[in-house]
Design an enzyme around this catalytic site. Structure first.
Site, PDB file in Angstrom:
ATOM      1  N   ALA A 220      17.633 -17.562  20.620  1.00 24.98           N
ATOM      2  CA  ALA A 220      17.841 -16.338  20.565  1.00 24.98           C
ATOM      3  C   ALA A 220      18.153 -16.040  22.089  1.00 24.98           C
ATOM      4  O   ALA A 220      17.712 -16.825  23.032  1.00 24.98           O
ATOM      5  CB  ALA A 220      16.423 -15.644  20.015  1.00 24.98           C
TER       6      ALA A 220
ATOM      7  N   GLY B  44      16.445 -20.233  17.639  1.00 24.36           N
ATOM      8  CA  GLY B  44      17.336 -19.595  16.622  1.00 24.36           C
ATOM      9  C   GLY B  44      18.382 -20.549  16.380  1.00 24.36           C
ATOM     10  O   GLY B  44      19.087 -20.274  15.205  1.00 24.36           O
TER      11      GLY B  44
ATOM     12  N   GLU C 287      17.305 -22.796  13.763  1.00 24.48           N
ATOM     13  CA  GLU C 287      17.089 -22.115  12.631  1.00 24.48           C
ATOM     14  C   GLU C 287      18.408 -21.534  11.961  1.00 24.48           C
ATOM     15  O   GLU C 287      18.537 -21.601  10.677  1.00 24.48           O
ATOM     16  CB  GLU C 287      16.293 -20.651  12.779  1.00 24.48           C
TER      17      GLU C 287
ATOM     18  N   GLU D 274       9.903 -22.436  21.015  1.00 22.99           N
ATOM     19  CA  GLU D 274       9.318 -21.024  21.131  1.00 22.99           C
ATOM     20  C   GLU D 274       8.056 -21.253  21.910  1.00 22.99           C
ATOM     21  O   GLU D 274       7.654 -20.311  22.558  1.00 22.99           O
ATOM     22  CB  GLU D 274       9.287 -20.291  19.973  1.00 22.99           C
TER      23      GLU D 274
HETATM   24  C1  HXC Z   1      19.466 -16.922  27.147  1.00 21.83           C
HETATM   25  C2  HXC Z   1      20.163 -18.942  27.809  1.00 21.83           C
HETATM   26  C3  HXC Z   1      19.507 -19.422  26.745  1.00 21.83           C
HETATM   27  C4  HXC Z   1      18.612 -18.583  25.964  1.00 21.83           C
HETATM   28  C5  HXC Z   1      20.331 -21.164  27.958  1.00 21.83           C
HETATM   29  N1  HXC Z   1      20.529 -19.896  28.494  1.00 21.83           N
HETATM   30  N2  HXC Z   1      19.499 -20.599  26.940  1.00 21.83           N
HETATM   31  N3  HXC Z   1      20.060 -17.532  27.947  1.00 21.83           N
HETATM   32  N4  HXC Z   1      18.871 -17.422  26.019  1.00 21.83           N
HETATM   33  N5  HXC Z   1      18.149 -19.015  24.799  1.00 21.83           N
HETATM   34  C6  HXC Z   1      21.431 -19.912  29.785  1.00 21.83           C
HETATM   35  C7  HXC Z   1      20.691 -20.066  30.913  1.00 21.83           C
HETATM   36  O1  HXC Z   1      19.852 -19.044  31.315  1.00 21.83           O
HETATM   37  C8  HXC Z   1      21.897 -20.436  32.075  1.00 21.83           C
HETATM   38  O2  HXC Z   1      22.248 -19.164  32.438  1.00 21.83           O
HETATM   39  C9  HXC Z   1      22.712 -21.206  31.050  1.00 21.83           C
HETATM   40  O3  HXC Z   1      22.489 -20.799  29.870  1.00 21.83           O
HETATM   41  C10 HXC Z   1      22.670 -22.584  31.177  1.00 21.83           C
HETATM   42  O4  HXC Z   1      21.290 -23.041  31.002  1.00 21.83           O
HETATM   43  P1  HXC Z   1      20.717 -24.120  31.605  1.00 21.83           P
HETATM   44  O5  HXC Z   1      19.192 -23.877  31.500  1.00 21.83           O
HETATM   45  O6  HXC Z   1      21.027 -23.905  33.323  1.00 21.83           O
HETATM   46  O7  HXC Z   1      21.102 -25.369  30.953  1.00 21.83           O
HETATM   47  P2  HXC Z   1      20.248 -26.922  31.168  1.00 21.83           P
HETATM   48  O8  HXC Z   1      19.455 -26.992  32.443  1.00 21.83           O
HETATM   49  O9  HXC Z   1      21.289 -28.081  30.735  1.00 21.83           O
HETATM   50  O10 HXC Z   1      19.211 -26.541  29.909  1.00 21.83           O
HETATM   51  C11 HXC Z   1      19.644 -26.669  28.617  1.00 21.83           C
HETATM   52  C12 HXC Z   1      18.612 -25.988  27.550  1.00 21.83           C
HETATM   53  C13 HXC Z   1      17.816 -25.061  28.222  1.00 21.83           C
HETATM   54  C14 HXC Z   1      17.404 -27.201  27.698  1.00 21.83           C
HETATM   55  C15 HXC Z   1      19.077 -25.484  26.282  1.00 21.83           C
HETATM   56  O11 HXC Z   1      19.010 -23.845  28.554  1.00 21.83           O
HETATM   57  C16 HXC Z   1      16.746 -24.052  27.570  1.00 21.83           C
HETATM   58  O12 HXC Z   1      15.750 -24.716  27.425  1.00 21.83           O
HETATM   59  N6  HXC Z   1      17.254 -23.058  27.045  1.00 21.83           N
HETATM   60  C17 HXC Z   1      16.140 -22.167  26.309  1.00 21.83           C
HETATM   61  C18 HXC Z   1      15.839 -22.751  24.685  1.00 21.83           C
HETATM   62  C19 HXC Z   1      14.947 -22.015  24.012  1.00 21.83           C
HETATM   63  O13 HXC Z   1      13.774 -21.823  24.393  1.00 21.83           O
HETATM   64  N7  HXC Z   1      15.499 -21.424  23.065  1.00 21.83           N
HETATM   65  C20 HXC Z   1      14.390 -20.761  22.167  1.00 21.83           C
HETATM   66  C21 HXC Z   1      14.577 -19.107  22.363  1.00 21.83           C
HETATM   67  S1  HXC Z   1      13.462 -18.140  21.390  1.00 21.83           S
HETATM   68  P3  HXC Z   1      22.218 -18.851  33.850  1.00 21.83           P
HETATM   69  O14 HXC Z   1      22.937 -17.490  34.065  1.00 21.83           O
HETATM   70  O15 HXC Z   1      20.787 -19.027  34.633  1.00 21.83           O
HETATM   71  O16 HXC Z   1      23.076 -20.046  34.540  1.00 21.83           O
HETATM   72  C22 HXC Z   1      14.123 -18.291  19.982  1.00 21.83           C
HETATM   73  C23 HXC Z   1      13.493 -17.401  19.029  1.00 21.83           C
HETATM   74  C24 HXC Z   1      14.362 -17.075  17.528  1.00 21.83           C
HETATM   75  O17 HXC Z   1      15.163 -18.822  19.733  1.00 21.83           O
HETATM   76  C25 HXC Z   1      13.639 -16.114  16.834  1.00 21.83           C
HETATM   77  C26 HXC Z   1      13.548 -14.637  17.310  1.00 21.83           C
HETATM   78  C27 HXC Z   1      13.114 -13.567  16.275  1.00 21.83           C
END
Ligand code: HXC
Length: 260
Positions: free
Chosen positions: A67, A112, A115, A135
Site C-alpha cells: 500500500a 499489499g 496480498e 507491515e
Molecule cells: C510508497 C514507496 C513504497 C510504498 C517504495 N516506495 N515502497 N512509496 N509506498 N509502499 C517508494 C520509495 O519511497 C522510493 O520513492 C521509491 O519507491 C523507491 O524505493 P526505495 O526504498 O528507494 O527502493 P529500495 O531501496 O530498492 O527498497 C525497495 C523496498 C523498499 C525494499 C521495496 O522500498 C521498501 O521497504 N518499501 C516499503 C515496503 C513496505 O513496507 N510495504 C508494506 C506497506 S504496508 P522516493 O520518492 O523516496 O525515491 C501495506 C499494508 C497493506 O502494504 C494493507 C492496507 C490496509
C-alpha cells in the site's frame, strides 16, 4: 473510467493488466485501488471473449511494494478499518472472478503487493521476485487479507515466521513453500502465463467458474479471520507507533517504537 495507474493491454481474450507507478514501485494508492475495483467489478465482466487476466508490475524492480505509505499519514483507527475492509473487498473480487487471474510477479511483492498476488488464482514469478509482509516494520499488521492467505498458502509455521519477522522469501523459497506455481525468466514467465490462460479457456467455462467457487468455499471458516484482520488493522492505525513507523519510512530512518 479512464485508467491512469493501470495499463490494459493484450490480445486473443487474454488481458494483461500492468500496475503502472514504477517510480513508487507500483505502490497501491487509493487511485490504483479504485481502478482495480472498477476493472474487476465493472469492466472485465463486460468484455466479450475474455479468457483471463494476467496482473503484473511496471518497471524492473517491483510487482507491487505494498500500500502507498505516503497516503498513510492521514489515517486514524476508523479510516484504517475502512481502508482494510474496502481493500479486502477488492481482493475478494479478484479471488472470486470467474475466469483465471494470474499474478506475474516480476520483483518485490510486499505487504499489499504480496496480498494482491495471493488473491490471484495462480502465481508465476521471475527469479528476482521477493515476497513478504513487512507491515510490522511500520507498527502495522497486514490489512488486505495477508494474515489469512499467507497461512493458506504456506502453512502456519512459515507464515507466522514471515508475519512476525517481516523477512522476505526469495522466488525459489516461495516456490518450495507452495506460494508459487512456477519461477521462470521474465519472457518465459509471460509465455507460461498466457499458455495457462489459453489452456483453461479451452475447458467448460461454467465448470471453471464453479471450480473457482468451490476452491474458495474451502476457506470459509466459522471464525472470520478476515474481519479480525480489519479490526486489528484499524487498532494498529490508531497507535503512535504506526505514525512513527510510517514517518520513519518516508524520512528514510529507523523507527523508534514506544509500544503505544
Ligand atoms: C510508497 C514507496 C513504497 C510504498 C517504495 N516506495 N515502497 N512509496 N509506498 N509502499 C517508494 C520509495 O519511497 C522510493 O520513492 C521509491 O519507491 C523507491 O524505493 P526505495 O526504498 O528507494 O527502493 P529500495 O531501496 O530498492 O527498497 C525497495 C523496498 C523498499 C525494499 C521495496 O522500498 C521498501 O521497504 N518499501 C516499503 C515496503 C513496505 O513496507 N510495504 C508494506 C506497506 S504496508 P522516493 O520518492 O523516496 O525515491 C501495506 C499494508 C497493506 O502494504 C494493507 C492496507 C490496509
Amino acid at each position: 473510467m479512464p485508467y491512469t495507474n493501470l495499463l490494459i493491454d493484450g490480445q486473443d481474450g487474454i488481458l494483461i493488466v500492468t500496475l503502472n507507478r514504477p517510480k513508487a514501485l507500483n505502490a497501491l494508492n487509493s487511485k490504483t485501488m479504485a481502478e482495480l475495483r472498477h476493472f474487476f467489478a465493472e469492466d472485465a465482466p463486460k468484455r466479450e471473449g475474455l479468457k483471463g487476466v494476467i496482473l503484473t508490475g511496471a518497471g524492473e524492480k517491483a510487482f507491487v511494494a505494498g500500500a502507498d505509505i505516503k497516503e498513510f499519514l492521514a489515517l486514524d483507527a476508523q479510516k484504517g478499518q475502512d481502508m482494510a475492509r474496502q481493500g479486502q473487498d477488492i481482493f475478494f473480487l479478484i479471488e472470486r472472478f470467474p475466469k483465471p487471474v494470474i499474478a506475474l510477479v516480476n520483483g518485490f511483492a510486499l505487504g499489499g503487493g504480496c496480498e494482491l498476488a495471493m488473491a490471484c488464482h495462480l502465481r508465476i514469478a521471475t527469479p528476482e521476485a521477493r515476497f513478504g509482509q513487512p507491515e510490522v516494520n511500520l507498527g502495522l499488521i497486514p490489512g488486505y487479507g495477508g494474515t489469512q492467505r499467507l497461512i493458506q498458502y504456506l502453512g502456519k509455521t512459515k507464515a507466522t515466521e514471515l508475519l512476525l519477522t517481516a523477512d522476505m522469501l526469495s522466488a525459489e523459497d516461495a516456490l518450495r513453500h507452495g506460494l508459487l506455481n512456477a519461477v521462470l525468466p521474465a519472457g518465459e514467465a509471460m509465455e507460461l502465463a498466457k499458455k495457462m490462460v489459453a489452456k483453461i479457456a479451452a475447458k467448460g467455462p461454467v465448470a471453471i467458474a464453479k471450480t473457482i467457487e468451490a476452491i474458495n468455499a474451502y476457506f470459509q471458516y466459522d471464525v472470520d479471520g478476515f474481519e479480525k484482520e480489519v479490526a486489528a488493522f484499524g487498532e494498529t492505525t490508531g497507535t503512535a507507533d504506526f505514525r512513527e513507523g510510517a514517518a520513519a519510512f518516508i524520512e528514510k530512518r529507523k523507527p523508534d517504537f514506544k509500544g503505544q
